[in-house]
Design a protein around this motif. Sequence first.
Motif: not given
Length: 502
Positions: A243-244, A332-334, A338-340, A351-352
């Motif tokens: 996913a990342l 990371r861009y979606k 809070e989820l990140l 850095n995530a």
Amino acid sequence: MNCSNTNLLLSTCLKLESGFRYKLLGNWHKHHKSDFRYFNECTSTYTRLFHSSYTLGQAQKDGITVLPSPQEVTIILRKNEFNKEFTSGSVKSYDSNQLASNDPIEDTRSEAQCKMTPGLLLGVFDGHGGPACAQVLSKRLLNYVAASLLPLDILRKYVHENPRENLIETYNDRVEIIEDLKLVYENSFKQYLIELIDLPRDGVDVRSSLEQAILKLDNDLSREVVEPYKVTGDIDPKTLSVALSGAVACVSHIDGPHLYVANVGDCNAVLGTMNEDNAWIAKKITKEHNSENFDELKRIWNEHPESERKTVIRRDRLLGELAPLRSMGDFRYKWPVELLKNIAVPMVGQNAIPPNYRTPPYLTAKPDIYYHRLTPKDKFLIIASDGLWDMMTPLQSVKLVGEHMKGKVFFNPLKLPRKNIQLGDINELLLHRKESLKSKPKDRNAATHLIRHAIGGTEYGVDHSRLAHLLSLSPDVSRMFRDDMTVTVVYFDSEFLRQCPA
């Protein structure tokens, strides 16, 4: 990277033939945060030099670097080539090949025939942030597309009677998914089939099927991480790595004269067409989703507040980091902040969360879908990752494949055109063949032919020294000169297309 480190890196360089224009390519170039103008300034006096660290295919003898021979170069280039021929339909055959720059390679490809509906599927996937996402797409996406293309009655019968039967026949399938992920992916696919049955629709539309399959798989890549976390609080590092990381995709569906291409990111599909004067024309079907596409820039600017105008696109990258402005994965861009914080940061660090991350999502996997009705003048289609397009133009690639088509007939034995042919006619035929043999390509596979010219091509032909040097670079240096390359060349049957009704 500072100037002193750059000079140290290049202190063991070899001089390359003048006229060589190197580019900072590859994953490091496309996705790193650094300002590459600064790097170019540091290395401006070294543009004719490059590193020659010892790698496979290179040897040291009496302190002198020995580059791979022409035969060894050819073995390297042909390692991943593949050819498939067909006996019916509008596609006669296709050639494919890949050449790594990253280690491991972050490009993947897949090709398959739909088994329950007509149509050939071909995809090229260019990964970044690691190979995980691209590898998963190559195994899963064509199945999602094939399912989306099933008429409702066939879909219901398939789900209720034989859901384990493969929907596609794959070719040259070299990627293996680890066992525990297979179960996750199978469950997601079963759920998708059930959703398709309940989806209101009027017949099957290829355009909407392609878009639906791509968006659904992208959504599943996220759900496979988020749902288990919400239930148990556990994070699976394997699904998270998929996913990342991310990948851009270019997928075509060919059924008779109907060609559809779905594109997410900066891969490209180019049609090779011959005009009335027997000259080659390159028809670029796709448009890249990057900062050179002003419509893409406007779309992103319009989706975020005016206050983010200077931060949403920086240094021609999304949030200053990502070169493609659409892609699959890359959550990371979606994901919301809070989820990140809860899922990504504990695994990969602060850095995530990208800089200036205020109004996500910033990235979409929605594809642009293109349609072209094939005619007898359309001879072939080239689908390739940007590793190829960084090194040559669409017209150059089409001319190279066109010349290859003419020359590769000489790989086959001579066949007389008719019975009872006169000796004089045979002599003329042999003389013509002898003259034409000068254009015989080195490679039977057109994808290999393109890769060879992309890396070693000059205005005078392929330069072995340049080719050998660039193939001998260690992966950490190679990425500065070229990217991974994946190329598929699809040949059309002109006679079949001539007989198709207008």
